[in-house]
Design a protein around this motif. Structure first.
Motif, mmCIF file in Angstrom:
data_model
loop_
_atom_site.group_PDB
_atom_site.id
_atom_site.type_symbol
_atom_site.label_atom_id
_atom_site.label_comp_id
_atom_site.label_asym_id
_atom_site.label_seq_id
_atom_site.Cartn_x
_atom_site.Cartn_y
_atom_site.Cartn_z
ATOM 1 N N PHE A 102 0.895 -1.432 -0.187
ATOM 2 C CA PHE A 102 0.202 0.167 0.139
ATOM 3 C C PHE A 102 0.819 1.028 0.298
ATOM 4 C CE2 PHE A 102 0.743 -1.008 4.262
ATOM 5 C CZ PHE A 102 1.317 0.090 4.786
ATOM 6 N N THR A 103 0.746 2.449 -0.580
ATOM 7 C CA THR A 103 0.640 3.385 -0.268
ATOM 8 C C THR A 103 -0.446 4.305 0.389
ATOM 9 O OG1 THR A 103 -0.125 4.705 -2.552
ATOM 10 C CG2 THR A 103 1.772 3.833 -1.961
ATOM 11 N N LEU A 104 0.325 5.912 1.115
ATOM 12 C CA LEU A 104 -0.652 6.366 1.982
ATOM 13 C C LEU A 104 -1.530 7.240 0.957
ATOM 14 C CD1 LEU A 104 1.939 7.218 5.408
ATOM 15 C CD2 LEU A 104 -0.062 4.818 4.200
ATOM 16 N N ASP A 105 -1.036 7.044 0.155
ATOM 17 C CA ASP A 105 -2.039 8.859 -0.900
ATOM 18 C C ASP A 105 -2.042 8.222 -2.403
ATOM 19 O OD1 ASP A 105 0.308 8.113 -1.786
ATOM 20 O OD2 ASP A 105 1.104 9.794 -1.728
ATOM 21 N N GLY A 106 -2.346 7.095 -2.370
ATOM 22 C CA GLY A 106 -2.732 6.873 -3.962
ATOM 23 C C GLY A 106 -2.663 5.155 -4.440
ATOM 24 N N THR A 107 -2.519 4.175 -4.822
ATOM 25 C CA THR A 107 -2.014 2.999 -5.749
ATOM 26 C C THR A 107 -1.264 2.875 -5.601
ATOM 27 O OG1 THR A 107 -2.793 3.787 -7.499
ATOM 28 C CG2 THR A 107 -4.887 2.901 -6.496
ATOM 29 N N VAL A 108 -0.509 1.712 -5.307
ATOM 30 C CA VAL A 108 0.565 1.368 -5.901
ATOM 31 C C VAL A 108 0.966 1.228 -7.168
ATOM 32 C CG1 VAL A 108 2.755 -0.997 -5.930
ATOM 33 C CG2 VAL A 108 1.087 -0.105 -3.710
ATOM 34 N N PRO A 109 2.225 1.816 -7.959
ATOM 35 C CA PRO A 109 2.256 1.573 -9.236
ATOM 36 C C PRO A 109 2.335 0.500 -9.908
ATOM 37 C CG PRO A 109 3.611 3.258 -8.083
ATOM 38 C CD PRO A 109 3.240 2.671 -7.300
ATOM 39 N N SER A 110 1.574 0.132 -11.223
ATOM 40 C CA SER A 110 1.591 -1.564 -10.974
ATOM 41 C C SER A 110 3.092 -2.316 -11.872
ATOM 42 C CB SER A 110 0.726 -0.490 -12.629
ATOM 43 O OG SER A 110 1.584 -0.310 -13.337
ATOM 44 N N ASP A 111 3.791 -1.043 -11.909
ATOM 45 C CA ASP A 111 5.295 -1.575 -12.395
ATOM 46 C C ASP A 111 5.889 -2.174 -11.005
ATOM 47 O OD1 ASP A 111 5.409 1.048 -11.844
ATOM 48 O OD2 ASP A 111 7.567 0.238 -12.636
ATOM 49 N N VAL A 112 5.831 -1.330 -9.723
ATOM 50 C CA VAL A 112 5.746 -1.991 -8.677
ATOM 51 C C VAL A 112 5.673 -2.776 -7.723
ATOM 52 C CG1 VAL A 112 7.087 -0.758 -6.467
ATOM 53 C CG2 VAL A 112 7.331 0.788 -8.779
ATOM 54 N N GLN A 113 4.051 -2.984 -8.155
ATOM 55 C CA GLN A 113 2.925 -3.853 -7.584
ATOM 56 C C GLN A 113 4.694 -5.431 -8.465
ATOM 57 O OE1 GLN A 113 -0.812 -3.236 -7.676
ATOM 58 N NE2 GLN A 113 -1.332 -5.358 -7.684
ATOM 59 N N ARG A 114 4.189 -5.320 -9.510
ATOM 60 C CA ARG A 114 3.660 -6.473 -10.256
ATOM 61 C C ARG A 114 5.907 -6.918 -9.616
ATOM 62 N NH1 ARG A 114 2.481 -3.638 -14.774
ATOM 63 N NH2 ARG A 114 4.489 -3.453 -14.977
ATOM 64 N N GLU A 115 6.397 -6.084 -9.906
ATOM 65 C CA GLU A 115 8.207 -6.295 -9.393
ATOM 66 C C GLU A 115 7.779 -7.314 -7.914
ATOM 67 O OE1 GLU A 115 11.788 -3.805 -7.681
ATOM 68 O OE2 GLU A 115 10.912 -3.281 -9.735
ATOM 69 N N LEU A 116 6.990 -6.596 -6.533
ATOM 70 C CA LEU A 116 6.511 -6.440 -5.287
ATOM 71 C C LEU A 116 6.399 -8.027 -5.162
ATOM 72 C CD1 LEU A 116 5.906 -3.370 -3.483
ATOM 73 C CD2 LEU A 116 7.683 -4.548 -2.820
ATOM 74 N N ALA A 117 5.256 -8.082 -6.139
ATOM 75 C CA ALA A 117 4.200 -9.462 -5.920
ATOM 76 C C ALA A 117 5.397 -11.249 -6.281
ATOM 77 C CB ALA A 117 3.325 -9.669 -6.941
ATOM 78 N N SER A 118 6.205 -10.358 -7.207
ATOM 79 C CA SER A 118 7.146 -12.013 -7.740
ATOM 80 C C SER A 118 8.264 -12.015 -6.202
ATOM 81 C CB SER A 118 8.176 -11.231 -8.312
ATOM 82 O OG SER A 118 8.830 -12.232 -9.263
ATOM 83 N N GLU A 119 8.685 -10.159 -6.147
ATOM 84 C CA GLU A 119 8.939 -10.838 -4.840
ATOM 85 C C GLU A 119 8.275 -11.679 -3.683
ATOM 86 O OE1 GLU A 119 10.950 -7.461 -3.365
ATOM 87 O OE2 GLU A 119 11.687 -6.455 -5.301
ATOM 88 N N ALA A 120 7.238 -11.611 -3.361
ATOM 89 C CA ALA A 120 6.204 -11.852 -2.080
ATOM 90 C C ALA A 120 5.958 -13.435 -2.360
ATOM 91 C CB ALA A 120 5.197 -10.856 -1.907
ATOM 92 N N GLU A 121 5.904 -13.408 -3.626
ATOM 93 C CA GLU A 121 5.344 -15.022 -4.408
ATOM 94 C C GLU A 121 6.851 -15.860 -3.580
ATOM 95 O OE1 GLU A 121 3.214 -17.982 -5.378
ATOM 96 O OE2 GLU A 121 2.860 -15.877 -5.817
ATOM 97 N N ALA A 122 8.096 -15.633 -4.243
ATOM 98 C CA ALA A 122 9.258 -15.846 -4.101
ATOM 99 C C ALA A 122 9.796 -16.285 -2.602
ATOM 100 C CB ALA A 122 10.899 -15.366 -4.831
#
Length: 163
Positions: free
Chosen positions: A67-87
């Motif tokens: 999450f971010t405090l002032d909007g949505t997580v940018p889609s490119d960052v979300q994809r990168e974080l999803a990959s890291e969280a999955e691993a």
């Protein structure tokens, strides 16, 4: 559909907080959360981006969300974080790291809550760019909303399951 602004306004009402954060020790969680919420102006509601989920059966479902405090997580960052969280969830047991966030309390445990001793998923956060990651143990449905308050430099968060 409930909006961020509507939820932010609803959190001013103790009865709404009691529905979301009450029920234990004579609604102590709701009282503490409401007091923290009402004495601070640096607060709001944001939408969670679910990065990965693990279902261990019997209603034991765990998510990793950003999450971010002032909007949505940018889609490119979300994809990168999803990959890291999955691993990471493939390497370590997410069930041992999930937390319920059922009252406004330090997002990182603040050194006083057991979750502070389990930093692996939160370490995916990028606080310098305003992106935070939390491991969640679901209480009800998939978590969508997160209330936050910043007090004395400390970020406090709670999942709003019943908007």
């Amino acid at each position: 559909m409930t909006t961020r602004a509507e939820l932010t306004a609803k959190l001013d009402d103790f009865a709404f907080q009691k529905v979301n954060f009450g029920g234990f020790l004579m609604n102590k969680r709701a009282k503490n959360s409401h007091a923290l919420w009402t004495r601070n102006s640096d607060k709001g509601v944001t939408e969670l981006a679910i990065l990965t989920t693990r279902d261990y059966g019997d209603g034991n479902i765990y998510d990793v969300a950003a999450f971010t405090l002032d909007g949505t997580v940018p889609s490119d960052v979300q994809r990168e974080l999803a990959s890291e969280a999955e691993a990471l969830a493939d390497r370590i047991n997410l069930r041992e790291h999930g937390y319920v966030y059922n009252q406004l309390e330090p997002w990182d445990g603040g050194g006083t809550i057991w979750i502070s001793k389990k930093p692996e998923f939160r370490a995916l956060s990028r606080p310098d760019t305003g992106i935070f990651v939390i491991p969640i143990q679901r209480l009800y449905s998939e978590p969508r909303w997160l209330a936050w308050v910043r007090e004395n430099g400390q970020l406090h968060t709670a999942i709003v399951y019943k908007p």
